[in-house]
Design an enzyme around this catalytic site. Structure first.
Site, mmCIF file in Angstrom:
data_model
loop_
_atom_site.group_PDB
_atom_site.id
_atom_site.type_symbol
_atom_site.label_atom_id
_atom_site.label_comp_id
_atom_site.label_asym_id
_atom_site.label_seq_id
_atom_site.Cartn_x
_atom_site.Cartn_y
_atom_site.Cartn_z
ATOM 1 N N TYR A 140 0.817 -1.212 0.000
ATOM 2 C CA TYR A 140 0.000 0.000 0.000
ATOM 3 C C TYR A 140 0.851 1.262 0.000
ATOM 4 O O TYR A 140 0.338 2.359 0.183
ATOM 5 C CB TYR A 140 -0.932 0.009 1.218
ATOM 6 C CG TYR A 140 -2.021 -1.036 1.156
ATOM 7 C CD1 TYR A 140 -1.749 -2.311 0.710
ATOM 8 C CD2 TYR A 140 -3.329 -0.733 1.533
ATOM 9 C CE1 TYR A 140 -2.728 -3.273 0.639
ATOM 10 C CE2 TYR A 140 -4.322 -1.698 1.462
ATOM 11 C CZ TYR A 140 -4.013 -2.959 1.018
ATOM 12 O OH TYR A 140 -4.987 -3.912 0.947
ATOM 13 N N ASP A 253 -11.055 -8.982 7.171
ATOM 14 C CA ASP A 253 -12.417 -9.169 6.651
ATOM 15 C C ASP A 253 -12.906 -10.580 6.948
ATOM 16 O O ASP A 253 -14.057 -10.797 7.332
ATOM 17 C CB ASP A 253 -12.481 -8.898 5.143
ATOM 18 C CG ASP A 253 -12.806 -7.441 4.845
ATOM 19 O OD1 ASP A 253 -12.615 -6.606 5.745
ATOM 20 O OD2 ASP A 253 -13.257 -7.144 3.720
HETATM 21 MG MG MG Z 1 -10.616 -3.998 3.618
#
Ligand code: MG
Ligand code: NAI
Length: 350
Positions: A140, A253
């Site tokens: 990222y 998640d």
């Molecule tokens: Mg996410």
């Protein structure tokens, strides 16, 4: 790890955002005010940020916004997002920009299966673990590029950046958390050291170095793919997981799903050095499908303000919120209630 403060008033930047973010955030603020009464009080400043502002005037997060938010003690975020805005614009221009600007090197996501909530797992066991995800590096980092796009010779690179400093910051945070938590006192590092031999080596070196300072905490290692298996088959084996930005995004998640969905999960983006504000938020999005109907569940937003209190060392006040949320879920999880009703029911238990 916690940022002990002697301040009697904390200044909070509130970014309620879009959709149900606007509906759940006021409920969380009301719970925060009441739970902290006598310990600390809060001075809120609202920021109009998110898809609605972007659609209105094309701005996302200006230098003035950043400078103003940067002066606050913490940020409370509802959710941002709107189907009319191209995916990625708000994520990069707002959420990731905030994380990077305020050097929020740790993304902390606790996952707990509350009694009364049904897990999609047949035998979920006693699930109570936390993922410490590195927040500013890895894939990222934004390093890389695409050239010759639109030709049949296009080339794209996306570089995983891992620094000793950033990795150690997350790993130390994980060991501190394992020591403090009422759990197995174990840290599981998750990576793919068998394939990502460079980044994986750096992560392992840091684990071995930091572990020496925590003889009371054990640690083990799992490849990311194996970790997904255990998370679905034996999630109660975990206490604290520490991992990089991308693996952490995916695993959290999955973790949210095994504990019964995103309605109860919250997260913190933490500036470990306490030089910039940390950000607290429910993990769900703006839920355009139910926005405006006053049926969004504010519980995750309420858990996020408990995390804010823990961050500043107000553990007793945070625990009052956790107990109230647990009792409310155990008694009312299956009832149909409005957003405000759920907020009031939790508030009244404090
Ligand atoms: Mg996410
Ligand atoms: P979502 O989390 O907004 O919704 C997924 C599903 O869960 C929907 O059916 C929604 O109604 C339900 N849901 C979510 N929160 C709920 C709550 N508190 N109570 C009851 N039901 C709830 O995820 P989705 O649909 O993928 O994204 C919608 C928008 O939110 C997108 O624009 C996305 O980019 C954005 N988003 C923003 C996040 C943030 O601000 N941190 C995080 C995730 C998504």
């Amino acid at each position: 790890m916690t940022q002990q403060t002697s301040k009697k008033i904390l200044n909070i930047a509130v970014i309620a955002g879009d959709g149900i973010g606007k509906e759940v955030t006021p409920e969380a603020q009301a719970v925060l005010d009441k739970a902290a009464q006598g310990d600390v009080s809060f001075n809120y400043t609202d920021y109009d940020l998110g898809a609605e502002r972007y659609l209105r005037d094309g701005t996302l997060l200006t230098d003035e916004d950043l400078a103003s938010i940067g002066e606050k003690d913490a940020i409370l975020l509802g959710a941002v997002g709107d189907p009319r805005v191209t995916s990625g614009i708000l994520e990069r221009g707002l959420l990731i920009k905030l994380r990077f600007a305020f050097d929020q090197g740790v993304n902390l996501r606790p996952s707990k299966l509350y009694p009364g909530v049904s897990s999609p797992l047949k035998n979920p066991g006693d699930i109570d673990f936390a993922v410490v995800r590195e927040g500013t590096e890895g894939l990222y980092s934004g390093m890389g590029g695409i050239i010759r796009r639109g030709t049949d010779q296009a080339i794209a690179t996306e570089i995983s950046m891992n620094t000793e400093f950033g990795v150690e910051r997350a790993v130390r945070y994980a060991f501190e958390l394992a020591r403090k938590r009422d759990g197995k006192k174990n840290v599981t590092m998750v990576n793919k050291t068998n394939v990502l031999v460079h980044a994986g080596a750096l992560w392992l070196d840091v684990m071995e170095k930091v572990a020496k300072d925590y003889p009371d905490v054990t640690w083990d290692y799992l490849h990311a793919d194996a970790c997904t298996i255990f998370m679905a088959t034996n999630p109660s084996r975990f206490d604290v997981i520490v991992t990089d930005n991308l693996f952490g995004d995916v695993l959290t998640d999955l973790a949210g799903a095994v504990v019964g969905g995103i309605g109860y999960s919250a997260s913190a983006n933490i500036n470990v050095a306490n030089e910039h504000p940390s950000m607290f938020e429910p993990i769900h999005g703006s839920a355009p499908d139910i926005a405006g109907k006053s049926i969004a569940n504010p519980t995750a937003a309420i858990v996020s303000v408990a995390m804010l209190l823990e961050h500043f060392g107000y553990d007793a006040a945070a625990n009052r919120i956790h107990r109230a949320v647990e009792a409310d879920i155990a008694e009312n999880a299956s009832k149909k209630r409005s957003t405000h009703q759920i907020g009031q029911d939790i508030l009244n238990r404090l």
